[in-house]
Design a protein around this motif. Sequence first.
Motif, PDB file in Angstrom:
ATOM      1  N   LEU A 219     -13.054  49.545  63.782  1.00  0.00           N
ATOM      2  CA  LEU A 219     -12.410  49.585  62.554  1.00  0.00           C
ATOM      3  C   LEU A 219     -11.436  48.174  62.164  1.00  0.00           C
ATOM      4  CD1 LEU A 219     -11.080  53.277  62.638  1.00  0.00           C
ATOM      5  CD2 LEU A 219     -12.759  52.249  60.909  1.00  0.00           C
ATOM      6  N   LEU A 220     -10.935  47.719  63.171  1.00  0.00           N
ATOM      7  CA  LEU A 220     -10.140  46.542  62.819  1.00  0.00           C
ATOM      8  C   LEU A 220     -10.915  45.457  62.189  1.00  0.00           C
ATOM      9  CD1 LEU A 220      -7.373  46.972  65.910  1.00  0.00           C
ATOM     10  CD2 LEU A 220      -7.129  47.248  63.453  1.00  0.00           C
ATOM     11  N   GLU A 221     -12.109  45.148  62.971  1.00  0.00           N
ATOM     12  CA  GLU A 221     -13.197  44.355  62.441  1.00  0.00           C
ATOM     13  C   GLU A 221     -13.475  44.364  61.342  1.00  0.00           C
ATOM     14  OE1 GLU A 221     -15.620  42.404  66.088  1.00  0.00           O
ATOM     15  OE2 GLU A 221     -15.765  44.788  65.854  1.00  0.00           O
ATOM     16  N   GLN A 222     -13.576  45.596  60.632  1.00  0.00           N
ATOM     17  CA  GLN A 222     -14.123  45.886  59.451  1.00  0.00           C
ATOM     18  C   GLN A 222     -13.098  45.646  58.401  1.00  0.00           C
ATOM     19  OE1 GLN A 222     -15.739  49.957  59.844  1.00  0.00           O
ATOM     20  NE2 GLN A 222     -17.116  49.677  61.523  1.00  0.00           N
ATOM     21  N   HIS A 223     -11.813  45.638  58.773  1.00  0.00           N
ATOM     22  CA  HIS A 223     -10.555  45.522  57.824  1.00  0.00           C
ATOM     23  C   HIS A 223      -9.841  44.287  58.457  1.00  0.00           C
ATOM     24  CE1 HIS A 223     -12.010  49.677  57.356  1.00  0.00           C
ATOM     25  NE2 HIS A 223     -11.398  49.891  56.307  1.00  0.00           N
ATOM     26  N   LEU A 224     -10.489  43.379  58.314  1.00  0.00           N
ATOM     27  CA  LEU A 224      -9.681  41.970  58.875  1.00  0.00           C
ATOM     28  C   LEU A 224      -8.953  41.479  57.529  1.00  0.00           C
ATOM     29  CD1 LEU A 224     -12.570  40.079  60.657  1.00  0.00           C
ATOM     30  CD2 LEU A 224     -10.426  40.806  61.852  1.00  0.00           C
ATOM     31  N   GLY A 225      -9.253  42.097  56.330  1.00  0.00           N
ATOM     32  CA  GLY A 225      -8.567  41.545  55.266  1.00  0.00           C
ATOM     33  C   GLY A 225      -7.360  42.416  55.040  1.00  0.00           C
ATOM     34  N   GLU A 226      -6.997  43.216  55.995  1.00  0.00           N
ATOM     35  CA  GLU A 226      -5.627  43.857  55.715  1.00  0.00           C
ATOM     36  C   GLU A 226      -4.909  44.160  56.885  1.00  0.00           C
ATOM     37  OE1 GLU A 226      -6.824  48.638  55.103  1.00  0.00           O
ATOM     38  OE2 GLU A 226      -8.383  47.266  54.270  1.00  0.00           O
ATOM     39  N   SER A 227      -3.620  44.523  56.897  1.00  0.00           N
ATOM     40  CA  SER A 227      -2.982  44.897  57.995  1.00  0.00           C
ATOM     41  C   SER A 227      -2.715  46.319  58.337  1.00  0.00           C
ATOM     42  CB  SER A 227      -1.500  44.245  58.020  1.00  0.00           C
ATOM     43  OG  SER A 227      -0.781  44.684  59.127  1.00  0.00           O
ATOM     44  N   MET A 228      -3.735  46.868  58.870  1.00  0.00           N
ATOM     45  CA  MET A 228      -3.841  48.405  59.013  1.00  0.00           C
ATOM     46  C   MET A 228      -2.932  48.699  60.151  1.00  0.00           C
ATOM     47  SD  MET A 228      -7.060  50.789  60.283  1.00  0.00           S
ATOM     48  CE  MET A 228      -8.071  50.000  59.071  1.00  0.00           C
ATOM     49  N   SER A 229      -1.972  49.964  59.749  1.00  0.00           N
ATOM     50  CA  SER A 229      -0.757  50.313  60.404  1.00  0.00           C
ATOM     51  C   SER A 229      -1.440  51.037  61.615  1.00  0.00           C
ATOM     52  CB  SER A 229      -0.058  51.137  59.733  1.00  0.00           C
ATOM     53  OG  SER A 229      -0.634  52.341  59.487  1.00  0.00           O
ATOM     54  N   VAL A 230      -0.737  51.121  62.779  1.00  0.00           N
ATOM     55  CA  VAL A 230      -1.083  51.863  64.170  1.00  0.00           C
ATOM     56  C   VAL A 230      -1.210  53.399  63.662  1.00  0.00           C
ATOM     57  CG1 VAL A 230      -0.637  52.472  66.438  1.00  0.00           C
ATOM     58  CG2 VAL A 230      -0.096  50.129  65.717  1.00  0.00           C
ATOM     59  N   ASP A 231      -0.393  53.955  63.033  1.00  0.00           N
ATOM     60  CA  ASP A 231      -0.675  55.345  62.238  1.00  0.00           C
ATOM     61  C   ASP A 231      -2.161  55.573  61.605  1.00  0.00           C
ATOM     62  OD1 ASP A 231       2.052  56.027  63.502  1.00  0.00           O
ATOM     63  OD2 ASP A 231       3.035  55.459  61.669  1.00  0.00           O
ATOM     64  N   VAL A 232      -2.287  54.554  60.563  1.00  0.00           N
ATOM     65  CA  VAL A 232      -3.514  54.616  59.958  1.00  0.00           C
ATOM     66  C   VAL A 232      -4.583  54.649  61.114  1.00  0.00           C
ATOM     67  CG1 VAL A 232      -5.068  53.758  58.194  1.00  0.00           C
ATOM     68  CG2 VAL A 232      -2.489  54.249  57.745  1.00  0.00           C
ATOM     69  N   LEU A 233      -4.700  53.421  61.767  1.00  0.00           N
ATOM     70  CA  LEU A 233      -5.724  53.487  62.832  1.00  0.00           C
ATOM     71  C   LEU A 233      -5.853  54.645  63.475  1.00  0.00           C
ATOM     72  CD1 LEU A 233      -7.927  51.325  63.862  1.00  0.00           C
ATOM     73  CD2 LEU A 233      -6.053  50.520  65.346  1.00  0.00           C
ATOM     74  N   SER A 234      -5.027  55.323  64.234  1.00  0.00           N
ATOM     75  CA  SER A 234      -4.894  56.509  65.205  1.00  0.00           C
ATOM     76  C   SER A 234      -5.568  57.434  64.512  1.00  0.00           C
ATOM     77  CB  SER A 234      -3.649  56.448  65.665  1.00  0.00           C
ATOM     78  OG  SER A 234      -2.541  57.016  64.750  1.00  0.00           O
ATOM     79  N   GLU A 235      -5.067  57.758  62.986  1.00  0.00           N
ATOM     80  CA  GLU A 235      -5.608  58.990  62.429  1.00  0.00           C
ATOM     81  C   GLU A 235      -7.014  58.562  62.087  1.00  0.00           C
ATOM     82  OE1 GLU A 235      -4.862  61.002  57.919  1.00  0.00           O
ATOM     83  OE2 GLU A 235      -3.397  59.334  58.559  1.00  0.00           O
TER      84      GLU A 235
END
Length: 334
Positions: A219-235
């Motif tokens: 998921l992080l690789e697919q969203h390199l253009g944004e700073s994804m929060s840990v809350d969003v990532l875990s969800e």
Amino acid sequence: MGFVLLHRFTLLPFAAFVDCLRLAADEGDRSRQLRCHWTFMTSTGEHATSSCGAAITPCVPLQDPQEFDYIVVIGGIQDEHNRVDSQALAYLRRAAAEKVSLVGVCTGVFALIQAGLMEGRRCCVSWYHHRDLTRRFPAITPVADRLFIDDGDLLTCAGGASTADLAAYLIERHMGKAWAMKSLHIMLIDEARSGSYAQPQPVVFVKVEDRLVRRAIALLEQHLGESMSVDVLSERVGTSRRHLERRFRDTLGVSPQKFSRELRLRYGLWLLHYTEKSVTEIGGRCGFADTAHFSRNFRTAFGLSPSDIRKHAGLPDSMPVDPHFLHVHDEAMR
């Protein structure tokens, strides 16, 4: 089209290109050369052996360039002792002099350079071969952030599956979109990507056993253009923040937030080396709010500013960017 197959040529770029032609040439899957014609050539006229050992036969000696609308040169494996096919290079120079369009596919672009045909021209190359090309041919400025370049009578393509995109582009130009789409759909490709479509770029190649962490990294690789929060990532991966943080620390020794930041910074380092994008554009593309924020974090991670890296990119003593591995452990993430 005439295909010049060099020693130990790469099979996938060749196969993707010629199969796209084959499917557009005839009704159904009958493979008759009705709307498209192709010829396989080698300097000797003998069979061509690919880098994986598969051989293409029959091949014919190099034919009169005027017989073709395009001559496509498929390059082979590059190494320090790679032999030069002087006869093929002379043939490419003759074709260029006779105004026949040339297509350099994968490392075929190296042959175009060796033939003296790339001076002052844009040159598309795979990210994988970018550093080798700049080392061997420092006067050439390659482009590694797109699939192919149409520069009129000279087309260059990064190789791999992108040759199907280039073939479809040429089929659409000469025969119409319907025939290009017919080929792609039979090849189970939804649609042709444009030449400006970004190459998939290396960010992290590391074996991670934990399936949850692997999903989060994807998921992080697919969203390199944004700073994804840990809350969003875990969800997104279906777990709690606390549980995800624990699994990251157990597996990688760092928090998801720090891993994400270092991943985006490593991506920025790659872009500085292999593209001509500005520092401001790269910072935004890596998900940083402004250039100052990007530069500050970059210097902390690598000890140099983005501008310093850009000035030295491509020089022999420049900071290496390993195209195969981003090591993720305590020391690399500090």
